[in-house]
Design a protein around this motif. Structure first.
Motif, PDB file in Angstrom:
ATOM      1  N   GLN A 234       0.991  -1.469  -0.074  1.00  0.00           N
ATOM      2  CA  GLN A 234       0.365   0.037   0.034  1.00  0.00           C
ATOM      3  C   GLN A 234       0.654   1.678   0.383  1.00  0.00           C
ATOM      4  O   GLN A 234       1.573   1.527   1.212  1.00  0.00           O
ATOM      5  N   PRO A 235       1.575   1.862  -1.192  1.00  0.00           N
ATOM      6  CA  PRO A 235       2.183   2.670  -1.194  1.00  0.00           C
ATOM      7  C   PRO A 235       2.062   4.222  -0.177  1.00  0.00           C
ATOM      8  O   PRO A 235       2.246   4.830  -0.531  1.00  0.00           O
ATOM      9  N   GLY A 236       0.426   4.067   0.281  1.00  0.00           N
ATOM     10  CA  GLY A 236      -0.395   5.215   0.026  1.00  0.00           C
ATOM     11  C   GLY A 236       0.137   5.623   1.996  1.00  0.00           C
ATOM     12  O   GLY A 236       0.636   6.500   2.636  1.00  0.00           O
ATOM     13  N   THR A 237       1.025   4.650   1.854  1.00  0.00           N
ATOM     14  CA  THR A 237       1.073   4.438   3.690  1.00  0.00           C
ATOM     15  C   THR A 237       2.891   4.894   3.796  1.00  0.00           C
ATOM     16  O   THR A 237       3.391   5.790   5.034  1.00  0.00           O
ATOM     17  N   GLY A 238       3.699   5.186   2.521  1.00  0.00           N
ATOM     18  CA  GLY A 238       4.694   5.662   2.482  1.00  0.00           C
ATOM     19  C   GLY A 238       4.984   7.153   2.679  1.00  0.00           C
ATOM     20  O   GLY A 238       5.641   6.937   3.669  1.00  0.00           O
TER      21      GLY A 238
END
Length: 304
Positions: A234-238
């Motif tokens: 989930q790249p959004g958490t990065g």
């Protein structure tokens, strides 16, 4: 059940003058009742907790610990793990490992793992924090028999970034090799020199202090499983983790991951700023692989 344990304590004089020479030897066997720890030899500062069975008798969970709290230059740790046919074991650590600033000597850890036919070892230690100025070398060799399976990960934080510390000096080296039927099927050498250009280069770590690898080796995996592993990221958490990083820089990229299908397995890589984020993704992939290859749901160790 009583588990035989032989203990050869290291004296304080030896530990303080030449470093700890710790040893851990474990053997697991499968019988009609399930998988059991049949032999345990420990030498301080390494120890093991009593095995437990949150999934039933088929899978033996074991927690190892380092009673000195971390390793320093001159320490030599040796771990030897053997799984007999059809045994299934999950091994993790009680806490994050620490490698302290070196006194000029190198701290070494050697791991030898043998997994017999149709056995499975899940090697899932918690992360290692490498202090600035540390000198550390780790060598891991896994020998797999026919239809044996090894699932293992390694998470490393370079510098105590929560305290603003960067990895400006020292050396971290790790070499993992997996053999099956006396043939090498995956060899992974890694080396990071403190203060080197590799730490900041976009072709290296790009300012990311956390690196991680998770490998599943011993059986062929379908392209569909590889795609599912990628989709779990989930790249959004990065972006959240990057914004809260203690050492954000304008050129630091968002965390990046990669998934590669191996000849006999799969490799996942992480480069970023958060061990929690990396382990969250690795755990999701681990649950996926457990379901697909072992027909068993995920069961996180109680110490996590």
């Amino acid at each position: 059940m009583n588990y035989p344990t032989l203990t050869h304590p290291t004296t304080l004089t030896q530990a303080t003058t030449t470093g700890w020479h710790g040893s851990l030897q474990l053997e697991f066997a499968r019988d009609p009742r399930g998988t059991h720890l049949t032999r345990s030899f420990v030498q301080a500062p390494l120890k093991v907790q009593r095995p437990f069975y949150p999934e039933g008798d088929e899978v033996c969970h074991l927690v190892t610990l380092h009673t000195a709290g971390g390793v320093v230059g001159g320490d030599r740790l040796s771990l030897d793990v053997t799984l007999h046919p059809q045994a299934h074991t999950l091994i993790t650590t009680a806490a994050a490992g620490k490698v302290y600033r070196s006194n000029g000597q190198t701290a070494q850890q050697t791991v030898q793992i043998r997994v017999a036919e149709s056995a499975c070892l899940e090697w899932l230690p918690q992360e290692t924090i490498v202090f600035d100025g540390a000198q550390y070398q780790q060598d891991v060799r896994i020998d797999l028999a026919e239809n044996a399976l090894w699932l293992g990960w390694e998470l490393t934080r370079l510098g105590r970034t929560a305290r603003g510390e960067q990895f400006l000096s020292g050396m971290w080296r790790s070499r993992t090799q997996v053999w099956q039927n006396d043939q090498p099927i995956w060899i992974d050498p890694q080396r990071v020199e403190g203060g080197s250009e590799m730490l900041t280069s976009l072709h290296g770590l790009a300012g990311c202090p956390v690196i991680g690898s998770f490998a599943v080796v011993g059986r062929s995996l379908s392209p569909e499983i590889v795609e599912k592993a990628r989709s779990l990221w989930q790249p959004g958490t990065g972006a959240i983790n990057r914004a809260s990083s203690p050492l954000p820089t304008p050129h630091s990229p968002l965390p990046q991951i990669g998934v590669t299908r191996l000849t006999s397995g799969m490799l996942c890589r992480y480069r970023g700023h958060s061990t929690l984020e990396a382990r969250r993704w690795f755990t999701q992939v681990w649950h996926l692989v457990r379901s697909e290859l072992l027909n068993r749901p995920g069961c996180n160790p109680r110490v996590w």
